[in-house]
Write a protein that holds these residues in place. Structure first.
Motif, PDB file in Angstrom:
ATOM      1  N   VAL A  43       2.874  66.885  57.149  1.00  0.00           N
ATOM      2  CA  VAL A  43       1.468  66.466  57.049  1.00  0.00           C
ATOM      3  C   VAL A  43       0.545  67.657  57.239  1.00  0.00           C
ATOM      4  O   VAL A  43      -0.452  67.824  56.521  1.00  0.00           O
ATOM      5  CB  VAL A  43       1.174  65.361  58.081  1.00  0.00           C
ATOM      6  CG1 VAL A  43      -0.324  65.109  58.181  1.00  0.00           C
ATOM      7  CG2 VAL A  43       1.892  64.072  57.706  1.00  0.00           C
ATOM      8  N   ARG A  44       0.876  68.530  58.176  1.00  0.00           N
ATOM      9  CA  ARG A  44       0.022  69.701  58.404  1.00  0.00           C
ATOM     10  C   ARG A  44       0.029  70.633  57.203  1.00  0.00           C
ATOM     11  O   ARG A  44      -1.027  71.096  56.757  1.00  0.00           O
ATOM     12  CB  ARG A  44       0.519  70.443  59.647  1.00  0.00           C
ATOM     13  CG  ARG A  44      -0.322  71.673  60.018  1.00  0.00           C
ATOM     14  CD  ARG A  44       0.364  72.462  61.091  1.00  0.00           C
ATOM     15  NE  ARG A  44       1.657  72.965  60.599  1.00  0.00           N
ATOM     16  CZ  ARG A  44       2.554  73.552  61.380  1.00  0.00           C
ATOM     17  NH1 ARG A  44       2.320  73.707  62.681  1.00  0.00           N
ATOM     18  NH2 ARG A  44       3.709  73.972  60.868  1.00  0.00           N
ATOM     19  N   CYS A  77      -6.603  71.185  51.315  1.00  0.00           N
ATOM     20  CA  CYS A  77      -7.928  71.719  51.677  1.00  0.00           C
ATOM     21  C   CYS A  77      -8.177  73.065  51.009  1.00  0.00           C
ATOM     22  O   CYS A  77      -9.298  73.346  50.560  1.00  0.00           O
ATOM     23  CB  CYS A  77      -8.042  71.851  53.196  1.00  0.00           C
ATOM     24  SG  CYS A  77      -8.180  70.289  54.073  1.00  0.00           S
ATOM     25  N   VAL A 136      -8.664  64.257  51.128  1.00  0.00           N
ATOM     26  CA  VAL A 136      -7.454  64.984  51.517  1.00  0.00           C
ATOM     27  C   VAL A 136      -6.523  64.089  52.327  1.00  0.00           C
ATOM     28  O   VAL A 136      -5.291  64.060  52.112  1.00  0.00           O
ATOM     29  CB  VAL A 136      -7.832  66.257  52.286  1.00  0.00           C
ATOM     30  CG1 VAL A 136      -6.605  66.867  52.954  1.00  0.00           C
ATOM     31  CG2 VAL A 136      -8.476  67.258  51.361  1.00  0.00           C
ATOM     32  N   VAL A 137      -7.065  63.346  53.280  1.00  0.00           N
ATOM     33  CA  VAL A 137      -6.246  62.450  54.100  1.00  0.00           C
ATOM     34  C   VAL A 137      -5.575  61.394  53.238  1.00  0.00           C
ATOM     35  O   VAL A 137      -4.382  61.077  53.403  1.00  0.00           O
ATOM     36  CB  VAL A 137      -7.103  61.825  55.212  1.00  0.00           C
ATOM     37  CG1 VAL A 137      -6.327  60.725  55.939  1.00  0.00           C
ATOM     38  CG2 VAL A 137      -7.549  62.880  56.204  1.00  0.00           C
ATOM     39  N   THR A 192      -1.888  69.091  54.305  1.00  0.00           N
ATOM     40  CA  THR A 192      -3.342  69.095  54.561  1.00  0.00           C
ATOM     41  C   THR A 192      -3.930  70.471  54.312  1.00  0.00           C
ATOM     42  O   THR A 192      -4.992  70.608  53.680  1.00  0.00           O
ATOM     43  CB  THR A 192      -3.617  68.656  56.004  1.00  0.00           C
ATOM     44  OG1 THR A 192      -3.053  67.364  56.224  1.00  0.00           O
ATOM     45  CG2 THR A 192      -5.101  68.618  56.279  1.00  0.00           C
ATOM     46  N   LEU A 246     -12.729  65.492  53.239  1.00  0.00           N
ATOM     47  CA  LEU A 246     -11.714  65.193  54.241  1.00  0.00           C
ATOM     48  C   LEU A 246     -11.078  63.832  53.994  1.00  0.00           C
ATOM     49  O   LEU A 246      -9.856  63.665  54.133  1.00  0.00           O
ATOM     50  CB  LEU A 246     -12.342  65.251  55.633  1.00  0.00           C
ATOM     51  CG  LEU A 246     -11.385  65.021  56.814  1.00  0.00           C
ATOM     52  CD1 LEU A 246     -10.276  66.071  56.812  1.00  0.00           C
ATOM     53  CD2 LEU A 246     -12.159  65.040  58.124  1.00  0.00           C
ATOM     54  N   VAL A 269      -2.689  63.130  51.301  1.00  0.00           N
ATOM     55  CA  VAL A 269      -1.538  63.424  52.162  1.00  0.00           C
ATOM     56  C   VAL A 269      -0.775  62.144  52.492  1.00  0.00           C
ATOM     57  O   VAL A 269       0.468  62.095  52.454  1.00  0.00           O
ATOM     58  CB  VAL A 269      -2.004  64.152  53.434  1.00  0.00           C
ATOM     59  CG1 VAL A 269      -0.859  64.270  54.439  1.00  0.00           C
ATOM     60  CG2 VAL A 269      -2.549  65.529  53.088  1.00  0.00           C
ATOM     61  N   GLU A 270      -1.513  61.104  52.822  1.00  0.00           N
ATOM     62  CA  GLU A 270      -0.863  59.835  53.157  1.00  0.00           C
ATOM     63  C   GLU A 270      -0.094  59.287  51.954  1.00  0.00           C
ATOM     64  O   GLU A 270       1.042  58.804  52.091  1.00  0.00           O
ATOM     65  CB  GLU A 270      -1.924  58.828  53.621  1.00  0.00           C
ATOM     66  CG  GLU A 270      -1.329  57.482  54.016  1.00  0.00           C
ATOM     67  CD  GLU A 270      -2.407  56.490  54.422  1.00  0.00           C
ATOM     68  OE1 GLU A 270      -2.047  55.380  54.856  1.00  0.00           O
ATOM     69  OE2 GLU A 270      -3.605  56.827  54.283  1.00  0.00           O
TER      70      GLU A 270
END
Length: 374
Positions: free
Chosen positions: A358-359, A366, A330-331, A362, A327, A334-335
């Motif tokens: 962002v969704r 994932c 992944v964050v 993500t 996680l 994305v950032e």
């Protein structure tokens, strides 16, 4: 005109010479302090030790009694089997003495046979013996000669023993300890003595899985390696029924008192447990003549009744760590993607579009991380 002044009646008090101050609390015990000690003119008065005012608790004062913690019970040391039972050298002669005694007995039996005339003529001629006494017959004298020579021969040959390096003979006569023979080679020991062979070499024993527990009380199975030897043969052979069984039970008792590090714990914890086990087992085995050099755990595993639960908990912890790591990755991805798109001016996003991007990113990252590598 006279004026009469009335005075209130004085309270009745105790008679003179027996005056005592009135106590505000009647159920306390106080100590009286002499008044002259409080108004002395001495600039440097000597220190005066005074006892506290309240010296004991009385019922009804509300004072709670002070509870004393009971002293921890200490394990009583193992008593010695017999203070007078100490190893000492036993009497033994060189084996040549027993051989000579046995040969002498055989020669005596041959002479008695020649005297009785039962020795074959061929043997008489081969030995070069005269035949003057031949044919005397087996009388009481001949039977007495047979008995004496036979007993002498049996006494000589029956006492022969072979002493080996690393082994000792513990001698006893009618239940009494008569010494220990540690000599090697051919020896002659009194055949009337009972001989018990004891191994005095440096020995090691690898135990079967024994029950133990860690500092938290979780059940374990531990295999230990014990290095030991017999130091006092008298106490080891006579002071206890079976010194090997006694040593095994001492190890089990020590494992029940010393916490052992579970599998995967720090290596220093196993070394500390080994030192504690060596000390405890050595103290318990010393009174019976055993010298323990090392008691080290060589394999530690969970007990069958808790192994499955521990395995599931470890898998859950590893899974949680892996999920947290994924996680976080992944964050960060994305950032980094959104920041690069907006900083370079490739896209212009409002708050709603940014949330949708962002969704979607993500979910994509994932899904990509969750696919197995081909």
């Amino acid at each position: 005109m006279s004026t009469t002044t009335s005075h209130p009646p004085e309270p009745e008090g105790p008679p003179e010479g027996s005056f005592r101050p009135i106590r505000l609390i009647h159920n306390e015990s106080t100590t009286e302090i002499p008044v002259h000690l409080l108004f002395r003119d001495d600039p440097d008065p000597a220190p005066v030790t005074l006892r506290p005012a309240v010296v004991s608790r009385r019922q009804g004062t509300g004072e709670q009694p002070r509870l004393r913690r009971p002293a921890p019970a200490r394990a009583r040391p193992v008593p010695e089997a017999d203070p007078g039972l100490v190893e000492r050298p036993g009497r033994a002669l060189p084996g040549l003495a027993g051989v000579l005694a046995g040969v002498s007995g055989v020669a005596g039996c041959a002479a008695a046979s020649w005297w009785a005339g039962v020795l074959p003529a061929a043997a008489v001629e081969a030995l070069g013996l005269p035949s003057a006494a031949a044919g005397a017959g087996l009388g009481p004298a001949q039977w007495a000669a047979y008995a004496g020579a036979g007993a002498f021969g049996l006494f000589g040959f029956g006492g022969l023993a072979r002493g080996s390096t690393g082994r000792a003979w513990v001698l006893g006569l009618f239940g009494r300890y008569r010494g220990t023979v540690r000599r090697t080679g051919l020896l002659w020991v009194n055949p009337l003595l009972r001989r018990r062979r004891v191994d005095v070499r440096l020995r090691h024993w690898r135990s079967e899985p024994m029950p133990a527990a860690d500092a938290g009380g979780v059940a374990l199975r531990v295999v230990v390696l014990v290095v030991w030897r017999v130091r006092d043969t008298a106490r080891a052979a006579l002071g206890v029924e079976d010194h090997e069984t006694y040593l095994r039970e001492c190890v089990e008792a020590a494992l029940a008192r010393v916490p052992v590090e579970p599998p995967g714990g720090p290596r220093g914890g196993l070394e500390a447990a080994g030192d504690a086990l060596t000390r405890m087992v050595g103290e318990d085995a010393a009174p019976v003549g055993l010298e323990v050099f090392s008691v080290q755990p060589v394999r530690v595993e969970y007990a069958p009744e808790v192994a499955a639960a521990i395995h599931r908990r470890r898998i859950a912890v590893l899974d949680a760590q892996q999920r947290a790591s994924m996680l976080t990755s992944v964050v960060d991805s994305v950032e980094d993607t959104v920041t690069r798109l907006t900083m370079r001016g490739l896209v212009e996003l409002d708050d709603y579009e940014r949330k949708v991007l962002v969704r979607d990113l993500t979910v994509a990252f994932c899904s990509g991380r969750g696919e197995p590598a081909s």
